[in-house]
Design an enzyme around this catalytic site. Structure first.
Site, mmCIF file in Angstrom:
data_model
loop_
_atom_site.group_PDB
_atom_site.id
_atom_site.type_symbol
_atom_site.label_atom_id
_atom_site.label_comp_id
_atom_site.label_asym_id
_atom_site.label_seq_id
_atom_site.Cartn_x
_atom_site.Cartn_y
_atom_site.Cartn_z
ATOM 1 N N ASP A 1 9.407 4.071 -0.240
ATOM 2 C CA ASP A 1 8.271 4.644 0.466
ATOM 3 C C ASP A 1 8.466 4.353 1.949
ATOM 4 O O ASP A 1 8.233 3.236 2.416
ATOM 5 C CB ASP A 1 6.964 4.026 -0.060
ATOM 6 C CG ASP A 1 5.764 4.568 0.679
ATOM 7 O OD1 ASP A 1 5.946 5.415 1.587
ATOM 8 O OD2 ASP A 1 4.632 4.148 0.356
ATOM 9 N N TYR B 1 0.850 -1.188 0.000
ATOM 10 C CA TYR B 1 0.000 0.000 0.000
ATOM 11 C C TYR B 1 0.886 1.238 0.000
ATOM 12 O O TYR B 1 1.812 1.339 0.809
ATOM 13 C CB TYR B 1 -0.908 -0.005 1.242
ATOM 14 C CG TYR B 1 -1.831 1.186 1.319
ATOM 15 C CD1 TYR B 1 -2.907 1.305 0.444
ATOM 16 C CD2 TYR B 1 -1.630 2.198 2.254
ATOM 17 C CE1 TYR B 1 -3.748 2.417 0.494
ATOM 18 C CE2 TYR B 1 -2.467 3.299 2.317
ATOM 19 C CZ TYR B 1 -3.525 3.409 1.430
ATOM 20 O OH TYR B 1 -4.353 4.508 1.480
ATOM 21 N N LYS C 1 3.333 10.223 8.123
ATOM 22 C CA LYS C 1 2.982 9.686 9.448
ATOM 23 C C LYS C 1 3.798 10.282 10.609
ATOM 24 O O LYS C 1 3.432 11.325 11.128
ATOM 25 C CB LYS C 1 3.108 8.160 9.426
ATOM 26 C CG LYS C 1 2.062 7.513 8.492
ATOM 27 C CD LYS C 1 1.810 6.077 8.843
ATOM 28 C CE LYS C 1 1.105 5.289 7.768
ATOM 29 N NZ LYS C 1 -0.314 5.554 7.644
HETATM 30 C C1 LIG Z 1 3.721 2.696 3.108
HETATM 31 C C2 LIG Z 1 2.650 3.723 3.013
HETATM 32 N N1 LIG Z 1 2.705 4.656 2.048
HETATM 33 C C3 LIG Z 1 1.772 5.619 1.925
HETATM 34 C C4 LIG Z 1 0.717 5.663 2.799
HETATM 35 C C5 LIG Z 1 -0.327 6.740 2.651
HETATM 36 O O1 LIG Z 1 -0.203 7.648 3.677
HETATM 37 P P1 LIG Z 1 -1.442 8.611 4.044
HETATM 38 O O2 LIG Z 1 -2.474 7.757 4.661
HETATM 39 O O3 LIG Z 1 -0.828 9.619 4.968
HETATM 40 O O4 LIG Z 1 -1.885 9.235 2.772
HETATM 41 C C6 LIG Z 1 0.600 4.711 3.808
HETATM 42 C C7 LIG Z 1 -0.542 4.729 4.742
HETATM 43 O O5 LIG Z 1 -0.790 3.834 5.485
HETATM 44 C C8 LIG Z 1 1.597 3.709 3.920
HETATM 45 O O6 LIG Z 1 1.518 2.777 4.865
#
Ligand SMILES: Cc1ncc(COP(=O)(O)O)c(C=O)c1O
Length: 461
Positions: free
Chosen positions: A271, A166, A299
């Site tokens: 990421d 994700y 986060k």
């Molecule tokens: C690895 C990863 N990338 C991107 C995101 C997206 O972040 P946001 O919810 O702040 O848009 C998440 C959210 O859980 C994530 O776990």
């Protein structure tokens, strides 16, 4: 690779205990039920985000302090959810609260740069060893902009991601996640499938997935995409998967990915929305010793305020610098978020804080493993930095296919109920892991282990 012999858990026993624990939780959360009834009249599903949904009703929280949160019924819970890993600092940390309070008095938004934005970028530069930074407001924005930067830098449209990972809720990456086992397709060449409705097929087709922990499959796929005349701009991946429990990279895997991407002129995006700031001062990049071309953070960066960042090499950011790639946002570098991030990075997430998180995690992981061994429970504990989980699987999970083939959803649901009824607030959903905060103690970790042991005992007695 197999884990040691384990006992078979009777499904009927799981069902019976689930019914008992669910009834207990319902009994203790009448206030949440009332909130849900009211919320459902205005909020879709009674929640602000579909990841907050829960049947029969979500647990509504009122406040948090340090390692604890309280729900609207007054139940006190030790927080191992920590806002999907955003609150590694613990709740209402005095240094962050002070920074935010001081900033509020000075005005919270100008859409003009402030000093804190510079200080935060300097610290991120130091931690990640990447020279250039920009801000956004969430992880989704970070991955969306990073992909656009990679596309512009390479002049290519296709992107490669890890199957099952994700990366946020924008169309580019809402592909090949949450897919049922029988729909994955060939393990080494999995399908591109939309995650939910509303994703244009043309976008889905531009996103190609490969399995985690399989460098040869990635290279083969990249070569195939070149042959097909649609070479990829980037590989976007978490250095350690944090959305299938925790799946660590096998030795040599990330180094091989770095070599393959470099060889083919493909940008590597780590990421680190989950791993960054939570598993080492410089995230997975530091912990695993492999530097990508671009990194995305969110986060835990803002210490509980919405924020995100993209870091990268001079070359990756060249077209942004030249104003050819338009990287913008009204709230980018918002002074309130930046004040929180500054205090977070400079005063809270210090080297001592990371040493504490490592020691705590080692303790909780080994204690959970001891319970698994004692009861011959099907599973193993796995984690890194502040992150970890008990993976309820008789086989080691190395990628999405092994996750889907082996994960025990019913057991995950039961574990969550056991936690909630014993004062442990844990991330709902079987894909999730715990995030410890720097305010947790060894006793707090022991409380988590005790809840797990009670479940193991009840299931095997
Ligand atoms: C690895 C990863 N990338 C991107 C995101 C997206 O972040 P946001 O919810 O702040 O848009 C998440 C959210 O859980 C994530 O776990």
């Amino acid at each position: 690779m197999s884990v040691p012999a384990h006992i078979e858990i009777e499904r009927a026993r799981i069902k019976k205990l689930t019914e008992r624990e669910a009834a207990r939780l319902n009994e203790r959360t009448h206030g949440s039920r009332s909130f849900y009834e009211r919320a459902s009249r205005s909020l879709v599903g009674g929640v602000a985000s579909s990841y907050q949904l829960r049947d029969p009703w979500p647990i509504y929280l009122s406040h948090g302090k340090g390692p604890r949160v309280w729900d609207v019924d007054g139940n006190e819970l030790l927080d191992f959810h920590n806002g999907f890993g955003s609150m590694v600092q613990g709740h209402a940390h005095p240094a962050i609260s002070k920074a935010v309070q001081e900033r509020i008095e000075l005005g919270t938004h100008f859409a003009a740069p402030t000093e804190d934005a510079i200080v935060v970028a300097e610290e991120l530069q130091r931690r990640w060893g990447l020279p250039k930074w920009r801000y956004v407001n969430s992880g989704s924005e970070a991955t969306m902009d990073a992909i656009r930067i990679a596309r512009a830098a390479t002049g290519r449209d296709t992107i490669v991601k890890i199957f099952g990972s994700y990366h946020g809720h924008h169309d580019y990456v809402m592909v090949s996640i949450g897919v049922d086992y029988d729909k994955i397709g060939d393990r080494l060449e999995p399908l591109s499938l939309p995650y939910g409705a509303g994703i244009p097929q043309a976008v889905v087709d531009l996103t190609v997935a490969v399995p985690f922990n399989h460098a040869e499959a990635m290279e083969r796929k990249i070569e195939r995409l070149f042959e097909e005349g649609r070479p990829p701009a980037c590989v976007i991946m978490e250095p350690a998967l944090m959305n299938l429990g925790v799946v660590l990279p096998e030795p040599g895997y990330l180094e091989a990915v770095r070599e393959i991407t470099r060889k083919h002129g493909v940008l590597l995006i780590f990421d680190e929305v989950k791993t960054g700031l939570c598993i080492a001062p410089g995230g997975g990049t530091e912990r695993f010793g492999v530097t990508p071309d671009l990194v995305t953070l969110a986060k835990a960066l803002g210490g509980g305020l919405p924020s995100g960042a993209i870091g990268g090499t001079e070359e990756a950011f060249e077209l942004v610098d030249a104003e050819k790639v338009v990287q913008i946002g009204t709230y980018n570098g918002n002074p309130l978020s930046m004040a929180a991030a500054r205090a977070n990075l400079l005063e809270v997430l210090t080297p001592d804080a990371y040493a504490h998180l490592d020691a705590l995690n080692e303790h909780i992981l080994s204690s959970c493993q001891a319970v698994i061994d004692k009861y011959s429970f099907p599973g193993y504990s796995v984690g890194v930095g502040s992150k970890g989980c008990v993976t309820f699987s008789p086989e080691r999970i190395v990628d999405y296919e092994t996750f889907k083939a082996n994960q025990d959803a019913e057991l995950c649901e039961l574990a969550w109920l056991y936690n909630m009824n014993r004062g442990i607030f844990m991330t709902p959903g079987r894909e999730e892991e715990w995030t410890l905060s720097i305010t947790h103690s060894f006793d707090d970790c022991d409380a988590f282990v005790a809840a797990f042991e009670e479940m193991a005992d009840d299931l095997t007695a």
